[in-house]
Design an enzyme around this catalytic site. Sequence first.
Site, PDB file in Angstrom:
ATOM      1  N   HIS C 221       5.262 -53.110 -51.370  1.00  6.09           N
ATOM      2  CA  HIS C 221       5.919 -54.059 -52.381  1.00  6.09           C
ATOM      3  C   HIS C 221       5.804 -54.260 -53.721  1.00  6.09           C
ATOM      4  CE1 HIS C 221       2.933 -57.424 -52.262  1.00  6.09           C
ATOM      5  NE2 HIS C 221       2.561 -56.919 -50.927  1.00  6.09           N
ATOM      6  N   GLY C 222       6.550 -54.242 -54.590  1.00  4.75           N
ATOM      7  CA  GLY C 222       6.500 -54.646 -55.805  1.00  4.75           C
ATOM      8  C   GLY C 222       5.930 -53.510 -56.712  1.00  4.75           C
TER       9      GLY C 222
END
Lengths: 314, 314, 314
Positions: C221-222
């Site tokens: 994520h991210g």
Amino acid sequence: MKFEVPVAITEIAAYIGAELVGDNQLMASGINEIHKVTPGDISFVDFEKYYNASLNSAATIIIINKKVDVPAGKALLVLDDPFSAYVKLVKRFRPFEPATKSVSDSAVIGEGTVIQPNVFIGNHVRIGSNCLIHPNVTIYDHTVIGDNVIIHAGTVLGADAFYFKKRAEREVMYDKMLSCGRVIIENDVEIGAGCTIDKGVSGDTIIGQGTKLDNMIHVGHGVVIGRNCLFAAQVGIAGKTIIEDNVILWGQVGVNKDLTIGKGAVVLAQSGVPGDLEAGKVYFGTPAEDARARKKELNWIKRIPEIWEKVKGI
Amino acid sequence: MKFEVPVAITEIAAYIGAELVGDNQLMASGINEIHKVTPGDISFVDFEKYYNASLNSAATIIIINKKVDVPAGKALLVLDDPFSAYVKLVKRFRPFEPATKSVSDSAVIGEGTVIQPNVFIGNHVRIGSNCLIHPNVTIYDHTVIGDNVIIHAGTVLGADAFYFKKRAEREVMYDKMLSCGRVIIENDVEIGAGCTIDKGVSGDTIIGQGTKLDNMIHVGHGVVIGRNCLFAAQVGIAGKTIIEDNVILWGQVGVNKDLTIGKGAVVLAQSGVPGDLEAGKVYFGTPAEDARARKKELNWIKRIPEIWEKVKGI
Amino acid sequence: MKFEVPVAITEIAAYIGAELVGDNQLMASGINEIHKVTPGDISFVDFEKYYNASLNSAATIIIINKKVDVPAGKALLVLDDPFSAYVKLVKRFRPFEPATKSVSDSAVIGEGTVIQPNVFIGNHVRIGSNCLIHPNVTIYDHTVIGDNVIIHAGTVLGADAFYFKKRAEREVMYDKMLSCGRVIIENDVEIGAGCTIDKGVSGDTIIGQGTKLDNMIHVGHGVVIGRNCLFAAQVGIAGKTIIEDNVILWGQVGVNKDLTIGKGAVVLAQSGVPGDLEAGKVYFGTPAEDARARKKELNWIKRIPEIWEKVKGI
């Protein structure tokens, strides 16, 4: 890849805009990488250091970026960018055909084979008899599967080779090679869930009879795996490597490209194989070496403090 | 695996063509591997060195390849190839039922559970309430899922155990064990995308309440995972291993089969676990050892040149 | 994540049941993690040691579990459990919308893009022109894909962040953070088969123009990946890491979270990256270090027995 019918070299030359040097009566039988060519094939070369290997290979027609002496009975197709010309030929002779349904009408599926729901079977696929294809499997165009084969859910057969040409001068730096090889799964193979077996660039990726793959195994383009091999989960094998019969790879082993693992070799879990391995031996570590020697090394490491105690006063 | 109703041992003996030795009035309650058997079960043994373990296990009926003394209250089913006889029983009592649709009519799905498109749900599956099953998930027959469970896209629950018997004398060398165990996912579990959780050979693969799995995690057949564990991406766990509550495995950790990781143990990224780990400690490396000791070792390795300087003149 | 239209802070305060301290005329523009906030955003903090970082960040509105001094022009939303309040806001402003079909009517798909069978495309997805999405791919809601992108079979874009808050006092110990970030795939990217690219918690996971991913790659994520990177099969990258342009990661490399790999760095196969790597260098090993130094170390290890021979008599 072989053409369905031979194609006149003059037609090829015109299509890619190349100067034809040498025998202009030749008929091309197919297009292939240097390590896969057979007489009649077209191959390409764009680095001077590989010119000799290419000109002396079995290839009859060489797409090349310099006008050099033509070996007897061969021909050159000379132009600035052989890579792009080769890709153009792949596009013409093995064009991508978008699917119109989940199981292509051109697929041939043998008697007693069970296809579970949500499976994709592309164009020109052949599947033998008494196979079991579990849900959500993807079988790209031109894949060939033998008899008594089991493919578990989510596995992907025949995705493109991971093969790019670097164009440092361009904003989008990597130029995609189009793959026209196939995946061939021989009889009695079982492939676990979530595996990915890529097609070859021009030759075939082959999994030999009776070989069993656990889950989440990656097999790169053009890899050739022998008979009765056993690979545990999360193994990865890079492109064009050859794995002979009866090889055992334990979990999470990584194998580099362009190498050979000899018959009956065993590679212990998490090892990394950087080069050829001899037949019949057991290997361990990154880089993988004789397992017993490697385990001794691990013990020697533990003795460094003892050695230090002896020498610290020196 | 338990039978739906007990089956007379005489019927079993006739079906597999075995000589019945011992109590011929017994009723078989199910078929199980040696480490999972309970009284009434059929088990099998085909290596002399495991005869005692099998005869002294909880199994009431033992398929065996030699006529030996029968323990009181038990019976033997004697024939040449117990493995194949066992597989034949699995085929009869847990036959593969090809799917006729993407979500089987025999599946039971709880209130508030959302099934996204392209999911496959096999026969006799049970899913609790308030679950979210993302697209392209495959749930094989007989899987059991609790309440409040999230399964991300592409994950496969219940593929076959990677379990084969070597038949060195045959051309196709590996003989497939048929799995009849299940996958059990307890309440409040979340499983990331692209995971594969295999069913047990005869017992169940269990993921305990509140455990969270990241993406691309492989869990082998018959693994039992406790409550509130946390596994990062690309972890692989081989068959029949037991992982107790609150264990944390970081990314790309590999865990060997048939071992136990104690409660609350933490294994740092890319480590390889070859044997049991004690509860509550932090581990690192391949083979995984106490993380602090292992990091000291890495520092000692860097000091070898310094040691060499001291001793090279000796 | 930005709201479609700004929302009055008084409405936010009432919705989550917080005491509003500071400017009660503020309008909230979105919700974001501390490293992604821009002026107008709501962020949250629940550990005293992060109070200052949060209060001094670009966030205009801070959900906090203690009444502290409010910086000028900002406001606090004070309540006992900021994490749960934040999750409640995500649920309200980016609610999960169950799919009603395999390709959502709200998805926008560009000209010349081919969507193969069995693909799932969620709500509010945008896909550019001349893309090729192979079978059994899953594209979660809100994903954005540029032009000329190829996604191979079985790949999953936009599954949830692996992000939980530990609640040691509860029976179900890990409390799920809801993700409201997106996956952004820029132009000319190719992603292999069986990859998983998670959405960001509140910001976006980005794969930069011209980057090529092989099969079975996990991107947490991210993560932000630059242009023209090349990652070989089975690489795993943990959350929020930044990978600059032209980075090459070979097979099975693991990269820890929250770090930066500098432009043009190369990490050899199976390495584990625990912290920042400088641009332009080649790395190897777990932990990854300068590749040449690491290979010298491997040679030094082999010389320990020779050293022992010299010192054993001391």
